[in-house]
Design a protein around this motif. Sequence first.
Motif, PDB file in Angstrom:
ATOM      1  N   SER A 176      50.019  38.324  48.461  1.00  0.00           N
ATOM      2  CA  SER A 176      48.947  38.086  49.597  1.00  0.00           C
ATOM      3  C   SER A 176      47.427  38.163  48.863  1.00  0.00           C
ATOM      4  CB  SER A 176      49.086  39.292  50.653  1.00  0.00           C
ATOM      5  OG  SER A 176      48.713  40.420  49.844  1.00  0.00           O
ATOM      6  N   SER A 177      46.712  37.368  49.467  1.00  0.00           N
ATOM      7  CA  SER A 177      45.348  37.533  48.870  1.00  0.00           C
ATOM      8  C   SER A 177      44.522  37.987  50.116  1.00  0.00           C
ATOM      9  CB  SER A 177      44.881  36.006  48.578  1.00  0.00           C
ATOM     10  OG  SER A 177      45.117  34.960  49.802  1.00  0.00           O
ATOM     11  N   GLN A 178      43.385  38.422  49.776  1.00  0.00           N
ATOM     12  CA  GLN A 178      42.130  38.989  50.492  1.00  0.00           C
ATOM     13  C   GLN A 178      41.418  37.701  51.158  1.00  0.00           C
ATOM     14  OE1 GLN A 178      39.515  41.481  48.522  1.00  0.00           O
ATOM     15  NE2 GLN A 178      38.102  41.558  50.237  1.00  0.00           N
TER      16      GLN A 178
ATOM     17  N   TRP B 161      42.052  32.754  41.768  1.00  0.00           N
ATOM     18  CA  TRP B 161      42.774  33.176  40.429  1.00  0.00           C
ATOM     19  C   TRP B 161      44.009  32.294  40.303  1.00  0.00           C
ATOM     20  CZ3 TRP B 161      47.703  35.281  40.236  1.00  0.00           C
ATOM     21  CH2 TRP B 161      48.435  35.527  41.517  1.00  0.00           C
ATOM     22  N   THR B 162      44.508  31.947  39.236  1.00  0.00           N
ATOM     23  CA  THR B 162      45.322  30.977  38.889  1.00  0.00           C
ATOM     24  C   THR B 162      46.591  31.678  38.637  1.00  0.00           C
ATOM     25  OG1 THR B 162      43.799  29.228  38.123  1.00  0.00           O
ATOM     26  CG2 THR B 162      46.114  28.927  37.699  1.00  0.00           C
ATOM     27  N   PRO B 163      47.664  31.744  39.424  1.00  0.00           N
ATOM     28  CA  PRO B 163      48.901  32.478  38.856  1.00  0.00           C
ATOM     29  C   PRO B 163      49.716  31.612  37.822  1.00  0.00           C
ATOM     30  CG  PRO B 163      49.134  30.839  40.897  1.00  0.00           C
ATOM     31  CD  PRO B 163      47.619  31.120  40.658  1.00  0.00           C
ATOM     32  N   VAL B 164      50.575  32.305  37.262  1.00  0.00           N
ATOM     33  CA  VAL B 164      51.421  31.739  36.148  1.00  0.00           C
ATOM     34  C   VAL B 164      52.382  30.731  36.685  1.00  0.00           C
ATOM     35  CG1 VAL B 164      53.084  32.175  34.132  1.00  0.00           C
ATOM     36  CG2 VAL B 164      51.194  33.770  34.921  1.00  0.00           C
ATOM     37  N   PRO B 165      52.349  29.464  36.188  1.00  0.00           N
ATOM     38  CA  PRO B 165      53.359  28.363  36.932  1.00  0.00           C
ATOM     39  C   PRO B 165      54.665  29.012  36.777  1.00  0.00           C
ATOM     40  CG  PRO B 165      51.641  27.346  35.489  1.00  0.00           C
ATOM     41  CD  PRO B 165      51.559  28.757  35.188  1.00  0.00           C
TER      42      PRO B 165
ATOM     43  N   ALA C 107      47.742  42.528  37.647  1.00  0.00           N
ATOM     44  CA  ALA C 107      46.572  43.173  37.286  1.00  0.00           C
ATOM     45  C   ALA C 107      45.335  42.096  37.234  1.00  0.00           C
ATOM     46  CB  ALA C 107      46.733  43.255  35.696  1.00  0.00           C
ATOM     47  N   LEU C 108      45.507  40.987  37.106  1.00  0.00           N
ATOM     48  CA  LEU C 108      44.499  39.921  37.607  1.00  0.00           C
ATOM     49  C   LEU C 108      44.008  39.833  38.765  1.00  0.00           C
ATOM     50  CD1 LEU C 108      46.165  36.584  35.996  1.00  0.00           C
ATOM     51  CD2 LEU C 108      44.056  37.812  35.119  1.00  0.00           C
ATOM     52  N   VAL C 109      44.883  40.102  39.758  1.00  0.00           N
ATOM     53  CA  VAL C 109      44.308  40.273  41.106  1.00  0.00           C
ATOM     54  C   VAL C 109      43.537  41.518  41.488  1.00  0.00           C
ATOM     55  CG1 VAL C 109      44.964  40.643  43.791  1.00  0.00           C
ATOM     56  CG2 VAL C 109      46.394  38.839  42.227  1.00  0.00           C
ATOM     57  N   ALA C 110      44.036  42.809  40.847  1.00  0.00           N
ATOM     58  CA  ALA C 110      43.183  44.091  41.063  1.00  0.00           C
ATOM     59  C   ALA C 110      41.876  43.856  40.316  1.00  0.00           C
ATOM     60  CB  ALA C 110      43.860  45.191  40.177  1.00  0.00           C
ATOM     61  N   GLN C 111      41.647  43.172  38.990  1.00  0.00           N
ATOM     62  CA  GLN C 111      40.476  43.004  38.497  1.00  0.00           C
ATOM     63  C   GLN C 111      39.630  42.035  39.453  1.00  0.00           C
ATOM     64  OE1 GLN C 111      39.076  43.971  34.883  1.00  0.00           O
ATOM     65  NE2 GLN C 111      37.588  43.607  36.669  1.00  0.00           N
ATOM     66  N   ALA C 112      40.218  40.913  39.787  1.00  0.00           N
ATOM     67  CA  ALA C 112      39.399  40.149  40.743  1.00  0.00           C
ATOM     68  C   ALA C 112      38.843  40.949  42.066  1.00  0.00           C
ATOM     69  CB  ALA C 112      40.162  38.882  41.202  1.00  0.00           C
ATOM     70  N   ARG C 113      39.550  41.812  42.537  1.00  0.00           N
ATOM     71  CA  ARG C 113      39.229  42.368  44.116  1.00  0.00           C
ATOM     72  C   ARG C 113      37.990  43.504  43.184  1.00  0.00           C
ATOM     73  NH1 ARG C 113      45.349  43.562  46.100  1.00  0.00           N
ATOM     74  NH2 ARG C 113      45.236  41.724  47.703  1.00  0.00           N
ATOM     75  N   GLN C 114      38.235  44.074  42.204  1.00  0.00           N
ATOM     76  CA  GLN C 114      37.102  44.849  41.567  1.00  0.00           C
ATOM     77  C   GLN C 114      35.690  43.953  41.535  1.00  0.00           C
ATOM     78  OE1 GLN C 114      36.958  48.167  41.283  1.00  0.00           O
ATOM     79  NE2 GLN C 114      34.878  47.661  41.107  1.00  0.00           N
TER      80      GLN C 114
ATOM     81  N   SER D 100      36.341  36.549  49.720  1.00  0.00           N
ATOM     82  CA  SER D 100      37.811  35.883  49.759  1.00  0.00           C
ATOM     83  C   SER D 100      38.373  35.933  48.194  1.00  0.00           C
ATOM     84  CB  SER D 100      37.802  34.338  50.069  1.00  0.00           C
ATOM     85  OG  SER D 100      37.273  34.333  51.455  1.00  0.00           O
ATOM     86  N   LEU D 101      39.730  36.214  48.183  1.00  0.00           N
ATOM     87  CA  LEU D 101      40.559  36.241  47.148  1.00  0.00           C
ATOM     88  C   LEU D 101      41.604  35.052  47.177  1.00  0.00           C
ATOM     89  CD1 LEU D 101      41.227  37.169  43.997  1.00  0.00           C
ATOM     90  CD2 LEU D 101      42.201  39.150  45.010  1.00  0.00           C
TER      91      LEU D 101
END
Length: 303
Positions: free
Chosen positions: A2-4, A52-56, A71-78, A99-100
Amino acid sequence: MSSQEEPVSTSTTTPDPVVVGIDGSPSSTRAVRWAALEAARRNTRLSLLHVWTPVPASVPHAAALGAYEDALVAQARQWLADAESVAREAAPDVPTGSSLVEGSAAARLIGRSAAAQLIVLGSRGLGGFTGLVVGSVAVAVATHGHCPVVVVRGDDDEIVRQDGPVVVGVDGSPANRDAVRFAFAAAAARSVPLVAVHAWSDLPLTTSWELTTATDLVQQHAAEELTTWLSAAHAEHPDVTVEPVIAHGGPAQVLLARAGAAQLLVVGSRGRGGFRGLLLGSTSQAMIYHAACPVAVVPSPPH
């Protein structure tokens, strides 16, 4: 995963937001501060966006990289939380959301530009590779976006200046009219003068007498044309003081010389000779890469 997502207002009276791209870099932080102040001037919302770009799925062992994506998403939220703090400090009364989302940064920003007043980006992302970041994101958004795009340029350790005039490049083309209107509105909102710059190139003459005479005639004719090109937008903002500048040289060279004292430089996405569908105009690209102040690129009207 999910994304914010930023809450979307259903009110038809709510202005479309100023959208700023977030990547956690110092350049991005400066863009947030600039965007928050601009949203306050416009009495509109500020939307912070990180893509953010997920791993294909085709990548070997992609399924095992879930922890990496988390970890990417957690960093982006910070980063978004930090950016919101910066925005609230700069403009406490501006409603701010974040928005994330997944995908391509350029594609997402272009999509958001359809409902935005303004897209704001930093000039350098993480790693500091201006050519890479600007070339792949800011130029793409400025080329294909539906609203003006501001690239907040300048040194990362300096606060973006709030003094100085607004400078606009004027060439008289139909595509340039919206850039002129944008520049007048920006100068009016800041209560600063507008420097309207028109550049002309060398004349194919040989003798000094021919050159002197022709130069005087060109200067006079260009001054008259510049007044005409500015008249409609000036009528909408009669309180703006205009400094007309007729300069000899290439447009990029002349505008870059003026950018050092400006708080905002405004150009059209394509000038004389430009064809919709081609890449961003050479002058606009030069400003994005080299100007010493924030640069607003205003898209050409659709044909």
